[in-house]
Design a protein around this motif. Structure first.
Motif, PDB file in Angstrom:
ATOM      1  N   LYS A 254      -2.433  -9.693 -11.265  1.00  0.00           N
ATOM      2  CA  LYS A 254      -2.887  -8.447 -10.659  1.00  0.00           C
ATOM      3  C   LYS A 254      -4.018  -8.606  -9.650  1.00  0.00           C
ATOM      4  CE  LYS A 254      -1.173  -5.238 -14.093  1.00  0.00           C
ATOM      5  NZ  LYS A 254      -1.390  -4.013 -14.828  1.00  0.00           N
ATOM      6  N   PRO A 255      -3.752  -9.289  -8.535  1.00  0.00           N
ATOM      7  CA  PRO A 255      -4.740  -9.289  -7.462  1.00  0.00           C
ATOM      8  C   PRO A 255      -4.785  -7.914  -6.803  1.00  0.00           C
ATOM      9  CG  PRO A 255      -2.716 -10.289  -6.706  1.00  0.00           C
ATOM     10  CD  PRO A 255      -2.514  -9.984  -8.166  1.00  0.00           C
ATOM     11  N   LEU A 256      -5.768  -7.697  -5.939  1.00  0.00           N
ATOM     12  CA  LEU A 256      -5.781  -6.451  -5.156  1.00  0.00           C
ATOM     13  C   LEU A 256      -4.636  -6.577  -4.146  1.00  0.00           C
ATOM     14  CD1 LEU A 256      -8.883  -4.731  -3.619  1.00  0.00           C
ATOM     15  CD2 LEU A 256      -6.730  -4.871  -2.393  1.00  0.00           C
ATOM     16  N   TRP A 257      -3.718  -5.642  -4.181  1.00  0.00           N
ATOM     17  CA  TRP A 257      -2.488  -5.787  -3.390  1.00  0.00           C
ATOM     18  C   TRP A 257      -2.341  -4.626  -2.412  1.00  0.00           C
ATOM     19  CZ3 TRP A 257       3.184  -5.482  -5.677  1.00  0.00           C
ATOM     20  CH2 TRP A 257       4.079  -6.018  -4.730  1.00  0.00           C
ATOM     21  N   ILE A 258      -2.341  -4.968  -1.135  1.00  0.00           N
ATOM     22  CA  ILE A 258      -2.072  -3.947  -0.116  1.00  0.00           C
ATOM     23  C   ILE A 258      -0.643  -4.141   0.381  1.00  0.00           C
ATOM     24  CG2 ILE A 258      -2.715  -3.031   2.144  1.00  0.00           C
ATOM     25  CD1 ILE A 258      -5.533  -3.862   1.679  1.00  0.00           C
ATOM     26  N   VAL A 259       0.152  -3.099   0.294  1.00  0.00           N
ATOM     27  CA  VAL A 259       1.539  -3.177   0.785  1.00  0.00           C
ATOM     28  C   VAL A 259       1.660  -2.307   2.046  1.00  0.00           C
ATOM     29  CG1 VAL A 259       3.953  -2.698   0.278  1.00  0.00           C
ATOM     30  CG2 VAL A 259       2.499  -3.682  -1.477  1.00  0.00           C
ATOM     31  N   PRO A 260       1.748  -2.968   3.200  1.00  0.00           N
ATOM     32  CA  PRO A 260       1.876  -2.208   4.444  1.00  0.00           C
ATOM     33  C   PRO A 260       3.338  -1.988   4.820  1.00  0.00           C
ATOM     34  CG  PRO A 260       1.383  -4.501   4.906  1.00  0.00           C
ATOM     35  CD  PRO A 260       1.659  -4.413   3.432  1.00  0.00           C
ATOM     36  N   GLY A 261       4.171  -1.789   3.839  1.00  0.00           N
ATOM     37  CA  GLY A 261       5.606  -1.589   4.063  1.00  0.00           C
ATOM     38  C   GLY A 261       6.224  -0.976   2.825  1.00  0.00           C
ATOM     39  N   SER A 262       7.545  -1.022   2.729  1.00  0.00           N
ATOM     40  CA  SER A 262       8.324  -0.496   1.615  1.00  0.00           C
ATOM     41  C   SER A 262       8.163   1.020   1.446  1.00  0.00           C
ATOM     42  CB  SER A 262       7.982  -1.178   0.285  1.00  0.00           C
ATOM     43  OG  SER A 262       8.737  -0.582  -0.741  1.00  0.00           O
ATOM     44  N   SER A 263       9.202   1.742   1.760  1.00  0.00           N
ATOM     45  CA  SER A 263       9.169   3.199   1.566  1.00  0.00           C
ATOM     46  C   SER A 263       9.818   3.579   0.236  1.00  0.00           C
ATOM     47  CB  SER A 263       9.905   3.885   2.724  1.00  0.00           C
ATOM     48  OG  SER A 263      11.242   3.436   2.760  1.00  0.00           O
ATOM     49  N   SER A 264      10.170   2.570  -0.550  1.00  0.00           N
ATOM     50  CA  SER A 264      10.935   2.823  -1.776  1.00  0.00           C
ATOM     51  C   SER A 264      10.117   3.560  -2.836  1.00  0.00           C
ATOM     52  CB  SER A 264      11.425   1.491  -2.351  1.00  0.00           C
ATOM     53  OG  SER A 264      11.905   1.696  -3.645  1.00  0.00           O
ATOM     54  N   THR A 265      10.649   4.669  -3.301  1.00  0.00           N
ATOM     55  CA  THR A 265       9.950   5.411  -4.346  1.00  0.00           C
ATOM     56  C   THR A 265      10.078   4.715  -5.710  1.00  0.00           C
ATOM     57  OG1 THR A 265      11.916   6.799  -4.453  1.00  0.00           O
ATOM     58  CG2 THR A 265      10.020   7.702  -3.296  1.00  0.00           C
ATOM     59  N   GLN A 266      10.981   3.736  -5.805  1.00  0.00           N
ATOM     60  CA  GLN A 266      11.030   2.937  -7.042  1.00  0.00           C
ATOM     61  C   GLN A 266       9.750   2.114  -7.172  1.00  0.00           C
ATOM     62  OE1 GLN A 266      14.667   0.684  -6.940  1.00  0.00           O
ATOM     63  NE2 GLN A 266      15.920   2.493  -7.315  1.00  0.00           N
ATOM     64  N   LEU A 267       9.224   1.688  -6.015  1.00  0.00           N
ATOM     65  CA  LEU A 267       7.949   0.954  -6.039  1.00  0.00           C
ATOM     66  C   LEU A 267       6.834   1.901  -6.468  1.00  0.00           C
ATOM     67  CD1 LEU A 267       6.346  -1.664  -5.259  1.00  0.00           C
ATOM     68  CD2 LEU A 267       6.012  -0.619  -3.016  1.00  0.00           C
ATOM     69  N   GLU A 268       6.879   3.118  -5.936  1.00  0.00           N
ATOM     70  CA  GLU A 268       5.864   4.118  -6.298  1.00  0.00           C
ATOM     71  C   GLU A 268       5.870   4.332  -7.813  1.00  0.00           C
ATOM     72  OE1 GLU A 268       6.796   8.007  -4.837  1.00  0.00           O
ATOM     73  OE2 GLU A 268       4.724   8.682  -4.850  1.00  0.00           O
ATOM     74  N   GLU A 269       7.068   4.414  -8.354  1.00  0.00           N
ATOM     75  CA  GLU A 269       7.225   4.611  -9.799  1.00  0.00           C
ATOM     76  C   GLU A 269       6.698   3.386 -10.568  1.00  0.00           C
ATOM     77  OE1 GLU A 269       8.511   7.138 -11.522  1.00  0.00           O
ATOM     78  OE2 GLU A 269       8.609   6.126 -13.473  1.00  0.00           O
TER      79      GLU A 269
END
Lengths: 402, 292
Positions: free
Chosen positions: A118-133
Motif C-alpha cells: 500500500k504505497p501512496l498511489w496516484i492513478v491518472p487514468g482508468s475510468s472504470s468504476t470497478q476500480l472505484e469500488e
C-alpha cells in the motif's frame, strides 16, 4: 589465512556498498512509475512519461537537498507484467509513491500488487468504476481522472439543455469492459435527462465492419448516437457513420473525440462529434497565484510543452504533469517522505492547476480522493473545439449535424 | 426487405477483403507446410507503408500498393532465407515459436518506430458511398473488393499459366517429386513465402483506408485468416476463398438478424468453423496433413 582476509575484504566492500546505497536512497526521493511504454496502450504510457518527466524537470529535479528519482517501468500493456513491475517497485525498490499505470484493465490488474504494501498511489487514468469500488475507503489511493459515469452525466445534461426533452438516443458500445461498464451509466443519465433510449447495439472490439449495427440503428431514427468504444473502434465507427449518411443530428463519443490521433485518422468524419473532458486545448485557466512556476496558466503551460516536445499536448500529458507536480508539492509541504504525511498534504493542497482546483473529494462509489470533477462538454467544429457546457466555460452553442 | 439486400451486399464486400487477407497464408502453407504466424504483421507493414505513402508523399494507397507489396515481399524473402528456412524440417512447435517470435518482434519494432497511435487514411472514396434508394454501397469497400478480385485472379493465372506458378503447384503437391523434376524447391519456398507476404501487404494497403492501423492490428487479422484457411481446407487456395465468403456471410447475417449480433458474430462464425471441421475435418476443399 589469506581466504579469511579475502572474506573480510569482500564483507567490508559489500557493507560499504550497502551503506553508500542506503545513503544515496536517503538523499533521493524515489517515485515508481509503472506505465504502458510499449504494447497496445503505448500512446497512454508515452503521454504519462512525458507528463511526469516534465513535472520533475520544471520542479528543478530536487526537493530540498534530495534528488527526485522516477523509476519508470514498462508494463508492456500487459496485466501480468504490470503486476510484476508494481511488485518489483514496491517490494524490491521499496518506493512509497507510485504514479500509474493508466489503462483501466492494467490498473485493475495492479490492485492486488498495490495491496501488498500500500504505497501512496496516484492513478491518472482508468475510468472504470470497478476500480472505484475496489478502492473504496482507501486513504492512500488518489484518482485524478474522470470516472465512467462522469462522461455521461455532463453530456446528457448538456444535450438535454440544448435539445430539449423527448429526444431519442441510440447507444453503440463495445464488447470489452470499457463498453459494458459504461452502458448502464449512459442509459441512466440519458433517461434521467428526458431522453428515450431506442437502441443499444453491441459491437465487437476490432470489428472490420460496423455497417450492420449502423443500418439497424438507422431504422430507429435517433436524435443522438452515443459511441462507447475505445479510440481504435471510435475511428472505425466515425468513418462508417459518415459513409452511411445516417443523418443523426448529434454524435457523442467518450474521451476519443478530443484526441489528435482520432481526428487525424477520421478526417472530415470527425466534424461535429461531441465529447467530455477535463482538459481542452486552448481553454483559459489562470495560474496558481502562489505556485505560478509549477502551475502556470494553461496557455503558458501549453507553450512550454510545445517548446519541449514540438507537439500539441494531449489530455494525459496534462493529467500526468498535474498529478506528478501535486505529489512533489505535497512531499515538500510534508517535509518528509512518510506516505501518510504526504497523503494528508495532498488532500489539503488547494492549488489552481491546469485541470481545475486540486481539491480531492470522496466519490459516490466510496473512493476517498477524487480530483478534477469539472467535466467540460465540447464539440468539434472543423479543427476547433467549442465548449458547450457548463455555462461558465461555454464558448459556443451546439451545432446539429446536417 | 431493405436489410436483406444490404446484408447481402455487406457480406459480399466483406468476403472479398477476407479472401485477400487469407489467400496468401493458404498459399504459403500449401507450399512450405509452415503456417506463417507473422502473416498479420505483413498486413500491418502493408498498411503502414500505404499510410506513410499517403501522408508523406500524397500517394493514394491503391497506387502505393504494388510498391509496398514488393518491398514487403522482398523483406519477407530475406527473413525466410535467414531464419525460417533453417526450421523447415524442424518439429512444428519450433516453427510456430519462431514465427510467433518474429511476429512479436515486428509488432514492437512498429510500436517503437511509429508509436501505438491509431491511424487511418482518409481518401475521397473512403468516406463516400453509392446509394440506391435505401441500399448503401460504400465506394471504399467496392474498390477494396475489386482490388481483391484482380489480385486473386492474377494469382490464379500465375499459378496456372506461368512456369514458376506451375512449379509452385508442383512443390505444393509433392516436394520430393518436384525436386526429381529439377525444380529448385528451396527457391520455390522462398518465392511462395514472398508472395504470401505480398498478398498480406496488399491487404494492408487496402485496410489503410478501410480499417484502423495500429502496430497490433495484425494479430486479430491473423486469427481470422487462420480460421478461414482451416475452414476452407489447409493448403487449398480455392477452399480459402469459399471459407472467406462463408465466414463473411455468417458474421454479417448474425450481425443483422441476431439482437446485439455484432458482438456475437465472431463467436457464431467460429461455431460454423467447428461444425464444418466436425463434419469434414479437412475443411471444405482441404488436403490431409500428416502428423509428425
Amino acid at each position: 589465512m589469506s581466504s579469511l582476509i579475502k572474506t573480510a575484504a569482500v564483507t567490508v566492500a559489500l557493507a560499504g556498498a550497502l551503506v553508500s546505497t542506503h545513503a544515496a536512497a536517503q538523499n533521493t526521493i524515489r517515485i515508481g512509475a509503472p506505465l504502458e511504454l510499449s504494447g497496445r496502450f503505448v500512446a497512454y504510457g508515452a503521454q504519462g512519461k512525458r507528463g511526469v518527466e516534465m513535472a520533475v524537470d520544471v520542479y528543478g529535479g530536487k526537493i530540498g537537498d534530495k534528488k527526485i528519482e522516477v523509476l519508470f517501468r514498462d508494463v508492456q500493456s500487459n496485466n501480468q507484467v504490470a503486476v510484476t513491475a508494481f511488485t518489483e517497485l514496491t517490494q524490491q525498490e521499496k518506493v512509497d509513491f507510485v504514479i500509474g499505470p493508466i489503462a483501466s484493465g492494467i490498473v485493475a490488474a495492479s490492485v492486488p500488487a498495490w495491496r501488498q504494501s500500500k504505497p501512496l498511489w496516484i492513478v491518472p487514468g482508468s475510468s472504470s468504476t470497478q476500480l472505484e469500488e475496489a478502492m473504496k475507503g482507501e486513504p492512500l489511493f488518489f484518482h485524478t481522472y474522470p470516472w465512467a459515469y462522469q462522461y455521461h452525466e455532463g453530456t446528457a445534461k448538456a444535450l438535454a439543455e440544448a435539445m430539449g426533452k423527448g429526444k431519442k438516443v441510440a447507444i453503440v458500445y463495445s464488447d470489452g469492459a470499457y463498453g459494458r461498464e459504461q452502458l448502464p451509466w449512459a442509459k441512466e443519465f440519458y433517461t434521467k435527462n428526458g431522453f428515450t433510449v431506442v437502441a443499444t447495439e453491441l459491437v465487437r472490439e476490432g470489428a472490420a465492419d460496423l455497417n450492420p449495427v449502423l443500418q439497424k440503428i438507422r431504422l430507429t431514427r435517433p436524435d443522438v448516437l452515443v459511441g462507447i468504444v475505445q479510440t481504435t473502434d471510435g475511428i472505425q465507427l466515425a468513418k462508417q457513420i459518415h459513409v452511411a449518411k445516417l443523418n443523426i443530428p448529434v454524435l457523442v463519443g467518450t474521451a476519443y473525440p478530443q484526441l489528435q490521433e482520432w481526428s487525424q485518422a477520421t478526417g472530415e468524419a470527425a466534424d461535429g462529434w461531441i465529447g467530455a473532458t477535463t482538459y481542452l486545448p486552448g481553454m483559459k485557466r489562470a495560474a496558481d497565484p502562489k505556485l505560478a512556476k509549477l502551475f502556470p496558466s494553461l496557455t503558458d503551460w501549453e507553450a512550454d510543452f510545445k517548446k519541449r516536445y514540438n507537439r500539441e499536448p494531449e489530455f494525459l500529458d496534462v493529467t500526468n504533469y498535474t498529478s506528478a507536480m501535486m505529489l512533489l508539492v505535497a512531499i515538500e509541504r510534508a517535509g518528509s517522505t512518510d506516505k501518510d504525511k504526504v497523503a494528508k498534504q495532498l488532500t489539503t493542497l488547494n492549488i489552481q492547476t491546469m485541470l481545475g482546483t486540486s481539491n480531492f473529494v470522496p466519490t459516490p462509489g466510496g473512493a476517498l480522493h477524487q480530483a478534477f470533477n469539472e467535466m467540460v462538454v465540447f464539440q468539434r467544429v472543423g479543427e476547433k473545439f467549442v465548449a458547450l457546457y457548463p455555462a461558465d466555460a461555454a464558448s459556443g452553442k451546439l451545432k446539429l449535424k446536417q | 426487405m431493405s436489410l436483406f439486400w444490404q446484408c447481402l451486399v455487406d457480406s459480399l464486400l466483406l468476403g472479398g477483403l477476407y479472401s485477400l487477407m487469407s489467400i496468401g497464408l493458404s498459399l504459403g502453407f500449401g507450399v512450405t507446410r509452415i503456417i506463417n504466424f507473422a502473416h498479420g504483421e505483413m498486413i500491418m507493414f502493408g498498411a503502414y507503408g500505404a499510410y506513410f505513402g499517403s501522408v508523406l508523399l500524397g500517394v493514394d494507397p491503391l497506387l502505393s500498393l504494388p510498391l509496398v507489396a514488393i518491398l514487403v515481399a522482398v523483406t519477407a524473402a530475406v527473413v525466410f532465407k535467414a531464419l525460417i528456412e533453417k526450421v523447415l524440417d524442424a518439429p512444428h512447435i519450433n516453427q510456430i515459436l519462431l514465427l510467433f517470435g518474429i511476429s512479436l518482434a515486428l509488432q514492437n519494432v512498429a510500436a517503437i518506430l511509429w508509436t501505438g497511435d491509431a491511424r487511418s487514411v482518409s481518401t475521397p472514396y473512403s468516406l463516400t458511398a453509392f446509394e440506391f434508394e435505401t441500399l448503401l454501397v460504400p465506394h471504399g469497400r467496392v474498390i477494396a473488393f475489386a482490388t481483391a478480385v484482380v489480385l486473386i485472379v492474377a494469382l490464379f493465372c500465375w499459378l496456372r499459366f506461368s512456369e514458376l506458378g506451375r512449379a509452385t503447384r508442383a512443390v505444393a503437391e509433392n516436394g520430393q517429386a518436384a525436386t526429381l523434376m529439377g525444380i529448385n524447391v528451396s527457391r520455390m519456398y522462398m518465392l511462395s513465402f514472398g508472395i504470401n507476404a505480398a498478398l498480406g501487404a496488399a491487404t494492408g494497403a487496402i485496410s489503410a483506408f478501410l480499417l484502423t492501423i495500429t502496430p497490433f492490428m495484425g494479430f486479430h487479422m491473423l486469427i481470422k485468416a487462420f480460421a478461414i484457411v482451416v475452414l476452407g481446407g489447409l493448403g487449398s487456395v480455392t477452399g480459402t476463398i469459399l471459407g472467406a465468403f462463408a465466414l463473411a456471410f455468417a458474421e454479417t447475417w448474425v450481425s443483422y438478424y441476431v439482437p446485439e449480433g455484432n458482438g456475437w458474430a465472431e463467436g457464431v462464425a467460429f461455431v460454423v468453423l467447428l461444425c464444418v471441421l466436425i463434419i469434414r475435418p479437412k475443411g471444405i476443399l482441404g488436403q490431409a496433413v500428416a502428423v509428425h
